[in-house]
Design an enzyme around this catalytic site. Sequence first.
Site, PDB file in Angstrom:
ATOM      1  N   ASP A 187      57.073 -17.695 -53.905  1.00 28.74           N
ATOM      2  CA  ASP A 187      57.355 -16.327 -53.480  1.00 28.74           C
ATOM      3  C   ASP A 187      56.486 -15.348 -54.263  1.00 28.74           C
ATOM      4  O   ASP A 187      55.832 -15.694 -55.231  1.00 28.74           O
ATOM      5  CB  ASP A 187      58.840 -15.988 -53.592  1.00 28.74           C
ATOM      6  CG  ASP A 187      59.399 -16.062 -54.997  1.00 28.74           C
ATOM      7  OD1 ASP A 187      58.636 -16.326 -55.946  1.00 28.74           O
ATOM      8  OD2 ASP A 187      60.601 -15.861 -55.153  1.00 28.74           O
ATOM      9  N   ASP A 188      56.478 -14.147 -53.800  1.00 29.06           N
ATOM     10  CA  ASP A 188      55.684 -13.066 -54.392  1.00 29.06           C
ATOM     11  C   ASP A 188      54.181 -13.312 -54.287  1.00 29.06           C
ATOM     12  O   ASP A 188      53.406 -12.796 -55.078  1.00 29.06           O
ATOM     13  CB  ASP A 188      56.090 -12.812 -55.855  1.00 29.06           C
ATOM     14  CG  ASP A 188      57.548 -12.430 -55.976  1.00 29.06           C
ATOM     15  OD1 ASP A 188      58.065 -11.800 -55.035  1.00 29.06           O
ATOM     16  OD2 ASP A 188      58.174 -12.765 -56.978  1.00 29.06           O
ATOM     17  N   CYS A 239      63.507 -12.645 -53.051  1.00 26.65           N
ATOM     18  CA  CYS A 239      63.447 -14.098 -53.213  1.00 26.65           C
ATOM     19  C   CYS A 239      64.766 -14.841 -53.002  1.00 26.65           C
ATOM     20  O   CYS A 239      64.767 -15.926 -52.434  1.00 26.65           O
ATOM     21  CB  CYS A 239      62.871 -14.442 -54.571  1.00 26.65           C
ATOM     22  SG  CYS A 239      63.851 -13.823 -55.949  1.00 26.65           S
ATOM     23  N   LYS A 255      62.008 -21.502 -60.461  1.00 32.39           N
ATOM     24  CA  LYS A 255      63.029 -20.461 -60.529  1.00 32.39           C
ATOM     25  C   LYS A 255      64.198 -20.803 -59.613  1.00 32.39           C
ATOM     26  O   LYS A 255      64.004 -21.107 -58.445  1.00 32.39           O
ATOM     27  CB  LYS A 255      62.405 -19.124 -60.115  1.00 32.39           C
ATOM     28  CG  LYS A 255      63.381 -17.955 -60.154  1.00 32.39           C
ATOM     29  CD  LYS A 255      62.694 -16.623 -59.960  1.00 32.39           C
ATOM     30  CE  LYS A 255      62.348 -16.380 -58.526  1.00 32.39           C
ATOM     31  NZ  LYS A 255      61.898 -15.001 -58.267  1.00 32.39           N
ATOM     32  N   HIS A 287      67.506 -18.713 -59.347  1.00 34.15           N
ATOM     33  CA  HIS A 287      67.870 -17.385 -58.861  1.00 34.15           C
ATOM     34  C   HIS A 287      68.879 -17.409 -57.704  1.00 34.15           C
ATOM     35  O   HIS A 287      68.816 -16.593 -56.779  1.00 34.15           O
ATOM     36  CB  HIS A 287      66.618 -16.598 -58.460  1.00 34.15           C
ATOM     37  CG  HIS A 287      66.776 -15.123 -58.729  1.00 34.15           C
ATOM     38  ND1 HIS A 287      65.885 -14.200 -58.283  1.00 34.15           N
ATOM     39  CD2 HIS A 287      67.735 -14.419 -59.375  1.00 34.15           C
ATOM     40  CE1 HIS A 287      66.260 -12.994 -58.655  1.00 34.15           C
ATOM     41  NE2 HIS A 287      67.378 -13.106 -59.314  1.00 34.15           N
TER      42      HIS A 287
END
Length: 158
Positions: free
Chosen positions: A15-16, A59, A113, A115
């Site tokens: 992501d990002d 995300c 990650k 999250h």
Amino acid sequence: MALRARPHVLLMLADDWGSYDARFIQRSLGRSPDVSTPAIDEMAGNGVFLSSYYVQPICTPTRASLLTGRFSAHTGCEHTLFGPSEPSCLPRQLPLLPHAFTALGYQCHMVGKWHLGYPNASCAPWGRGFASYLGYLNGNEGYYCLLYTSDAADEEDS
């Protein structure tokens, strides 16, 4: 009849990223690549590349959708970012991909990650079907922050 070996399965969620942050994508668009991503280019060239999967603008819903196979509105996480003091997590009643893969005889491991909330060990990756985990549990972490591993699974739920 000889048994066929099962394929290795690697799911990668990055992501990002920008739309053109991989060399193979820039080349496919006729652009002169200005980044070097040889490992990602090789994986995309030798595997299955999903080019029409649309992610969410943050995300957590994207991760929830990937791991549950449900659109984010059906995960309870459509507009959620689980923080360190959040008392909830991705709903426990939703089965995740690692459970399906484990039922087929695969081993499931996670790096990166999470999250998706972790108020106790049953919500963390090691409580959601991953045999091991190396990464960070929140967002907004840096590469030089403390990493949490599945050794934390030995601790009791709080």
